[in-house]
Scaffold this motif. Sequence first.
Motif, PDB file in Angstrom:
ATOM      1  N   UNK A 304     111.164  56.939  44.145  1.00 43.58           N
ATOM      2  CA  UNK A 304     112.382  57.519  44.710  1.00 43.58           C
ATOM      3  C   UNK A 304     113.591  57.203  43.856  1.00 43.58           C
ATOM      4  N   UNK A 305     114.490  58.163  43.771  1.00 40.01           N
ATOM      5  CA  UNK A 305     115.739  57.933  43.068  1.00 40.01           C
ATOM      6  C   UNK A 305     116.660  57.086  43.932  1.00 40.01           C
ATOM      7  N   UNK A 306     117.531  56.313  43.267  1.00 41.94           N
ATOM      8  CA  UNK A 306     118.545  55.579  44.021  1.00 41.94           C
ATOM      9  C   UNK A 306     119.907  56.075  43.570  1.00 41.94           C
ATOM     10  N   UNK A 307     120.849  55.996  44.456  1.00 41.11           N
ATOM     11  CA  UNK A 307     122.209  56.390  44.112  1.00 41.11           C
ATOM     12  C   UNK A 307     123.098  55.173  44.272  1.00 41.11           C
ATOM     13  N   UNK A 308     123.735  54.731  43.177  1.00 44.54           N
ATOM     14  CA  UNK A 308     124.563  53.527  43.307  1.00 44.54           C
ATOM     15  C   UNK A 308     125.782  53.807  44.174  1.00 44.54           C
ATOM     16  N   UNK A 309     125.828  53.210  45.334  1.00 39.28           N
ATOM     17  CA  UNK A 309     126.924  53.482  46.256  1.00 39.28           C
ATOM     18  C   UNK A 309     128.069  52.526  45.967  1.00 39.28           C
ATOM     19  N   UNK A 310     129.267  53.070  45.858  1.00 40.18           N
ATOM     20  CA  UNK A 310     130.392  52.232  45.445  1.00 40.18           C
ATOM     21  C   UNK A 310     130.914  51.344  46.556  1.00 40.18           C
ATOM     22  N   UNK A 311     130.743  51.818  47.785  1.00 45.88           N
ATOM     23  CA  UNK A 311     131.404  51.106  48.892  1.00 45.88           C
ATOM     24  C   UNK A 311     130.831  49.715  49.117  1.00 45.88           C
ATOM     25  N   UNK A 312     129.522  49.624  49.307  1.00 46.75           N
ATOM     26  CA  UNK A 312     128.993  48.298  49.606  1.00 46.75           C
ATOM     27  C   UNK A 312     128.453  47.604  48.378  1.00 46.75           C
ATOM     28  N   UNK A 313     128.391  48.325  47.240  1.00 48.75           N
ATOM     29  CA  UNK A 313     127.732  47.739  46.089  1.00 48.75           C
ATOM     30  C   UNK A 313     126.232  47.797  46.232  1.00 48.75           C
ATOM     31  N   UNK A 318     117.338  57.590  47.877  1.00 54.57           N
ATOM     32  CA  UNK A 318     117.373  59.015  48.193  1.00 54.57           C
ATOM     33  C   UNK A 318     115.990  59.541  48.510  1.00 54.57           C
ATOM     34  N   UNK A 319     116.004  60.755  49.074  1.00 55.94           N
ATOM     35  CA  UNK A 319     114.715  61.400  49.346  1.00 55.94           C
ATOM     36  C   UNK A 319     114.106  61.960  48.066  1.00 55.94           C
ATOM     37  N   UNK A 320     114.983  62.212  47.091  1.00 55.46           N
ATOM     38  CA  UNK A 320     114.489  62.823  45.864  1.00 55.46           C
ATOM     39  C   UNK A 320     113.544  61.877  45.140  1.00 55.46           C
ATOM     40  N   UNK A 321     112.467  62.434  44.592  1.00 53.53           N
ATOM     41  CA  UNK A 321     111.476  61.604  43.928  1.00 53.53           C
ATOM     42  C   UNK A 321     111.195  62.110  42.530  1.00 53.53           C
TER      43      UNK A 321
END
Lengths: 586, 153
Positions: A304-313, A318-321
């Motif tokens: 699975x892909x990950x998306x670096x979220x800025x808010x919490x670090x 993601x659902x995308x693979x």
Amino acid sequence: MGNCLSGDVKGGKQAIGGVQQRPTSATTAIANNAALNDAVDFFFRSRGQYPLFSQIELTLSASNLLDCDITSKSDPMAVMYLRKKDGKLEEIGRTEVILNSLNPSWIEKITVSFQFEVVQTLVFHVYDVDTRYHNVPVKTLKLKDQDFLGEATCVLSEIMTRPNRTVTLSLTGNVRAGVNRNLGTLSVLAEETVASKTVAEINFRCVNLDNKDLFSKSDPFLRISRIVESTAAVPICRTEVVDNNLNPMWRPVCLTMQQFGTKDTPLVIECFDFNTSGNHELIGRTEKSVAELERLCLQKEAVNFVYPSLSHGRKKILKGQLIVDRFVEKVQYSFLDYISSGFELNFMVAVDFTASNGDPRTPNSLHYIDPSGRSNSYQQAIMEVGEVIQFYDSDKRFPAWGFGGRTSDGSVSHAFNLNGASYGDEVVGVEGIMTAYASALRNVALAGPTLFSHVVDRAAHTASQSLSQNSPKYYVLLIITDGVLTDMAGTVDALVRASDLPLSVLIVGVGNTDFRQMEILDADNGRRLESSTGRIATRDIVQFVPMKDIHSGQVSVVQALLEELPGQFLSYVRTRNINPVGAPAI
Amino acid sequence: MSRKIEITGISAEDLVYKKRRVKKNAYGAFDTAGKYMKQPMRTSVDEISGNYPMWEDKLETEFSPGKEAVTATSVMYVQVLCRSSAGEDHCVGTARVPVKDFTGEYALEGFLHCLSYRLWDESGCRNGIVNFSVRILPDKSHLKSGLRLFWLR
């Protein structure tokens, strides 16, 4: 002046810039290599572009050197230079000093970059190092203080075309006041330093990607980068863009070991949404090494892909693979592997004899032969290309033709022999081409129109005839023209017919005409040539370059043409899975 | 005088069917006008890649180059079809390949011809490119010494 170390050769080697420790020799290797500029190299590497030239390591040895010392033998050291266009010598590197030997085999290797498109003349000087300097680092030795033992010259491509990649040269020079003595010989062995020739071909696919576009779907592409120094990522590869698709499948991606380092080096794979503004939006990323990608393929798993979220670090999964459909490891041979195994490049020339060049007797004609010796554009192009390629041709017999001229029998021919003979079209050596060209200018009247199809057909015929012989040859046709093509369709047809053969066509445009048609033939914009019968060119065999100003700068325009040649040759042999002669099949 | 011929359907590019890009299930078919080949040959169906299908399927058949005047104009038809979810096969495009392009006019028998042709759809418009390779396997009797000629792989 006795040498008390005469019995301890090993100790001597270690004391005098001899066998260096690995890190030191690496730095000397970079310093030794004058053709590679570190800053330029880093600039390209940071943009994911790797140099196409190969690094060559030269090992030197000599025999029967002159004895300069009185009570013992000479202590020889060799220095290597590159001769530049202006004749000056530029030092590339030095070996260590070997004590007390007239038949030294130096251990220190000298590195030089192999560049196909120039003639690299190497000059070797051998010196006898005086005892005073025996404990001094080799690099600081002043050569004029040493005794000169002899000089040898050769061209780098000459060494590479030999089967065992070794050449033995006689040393010459003015040693001991002009007495011509036997100064001995110098042997040079060349080896290509490529870490590994392994290449991984990977088929990537994604499912369930996020939609980043408003009115349509995302246009995803992948970018693969290598992590350098645990933070910075250097991009090594990009797939093409698949339009409007959240489950894209890309064409196979080829990664060389030079690009990905080792199979365990972590790679970052990012999926972006293509935007015409250039501001591509990140859809997701993942970190995998090549070995992990191979495992994903074997076990048919997805990541699975990950998306670096800025808010919490924290990262958002993601659902995308990412799925690896296919993973194949291959060995890719380099251009030099093919050349030294016996592949030859055969050179052919075609010269434009149309009237648009101007009367050869007038000074502003493109065919004017200047009595002061200055070459015209035609001679310049023939020399530059011929000089480089001649080393790759064993018999140095080159077919030479002219087109658009009226020969002695009164008819206009579009593929007449430049040597004026009716039986054979070959001349010997680049000088042979020049002589034939000069004599053809006297005997052939300029006419027209400008047609390439006949010479391309002749070249294709020669190339196809060679297929029945057992020695592998690749043909290079150089067409030098000044004008606009009359019969574009016929030329395209001839080129498409020849596109499947081991042939490359290099076109040099001289003069000031508009060469837009040539750029269509060059097909660098991706539009493959289509013939009138509906057949499409198998590959792009044409390269075109306009030769506008001969006198501008060191790097010639014709070199840009030649740089493409190893790539064209490799694409031909690799598509057909042809390996170097005698090399194991993969 | 029949020879073995080996055709490898490699790929096709830029396929459009009914004004939309072909999504999946495309395959290639090779046939000749007349009875030169035993049966029409088909590649496998590529289910995944949409308008850039890749097959890499080797197909072998017998081929008799025929007699007299027919050879000059004999043609092989290469079709790219796509199979819809209903199971019907629609012809996306056809290419007309003159047989003499691979029967040794330009190169020898045994040479691997890598060819690409323009596909034309039913209304006569350009519709993509098909890439395939053809090789006429040389007769066993011609291979005297074991020496395989170099470029003929």
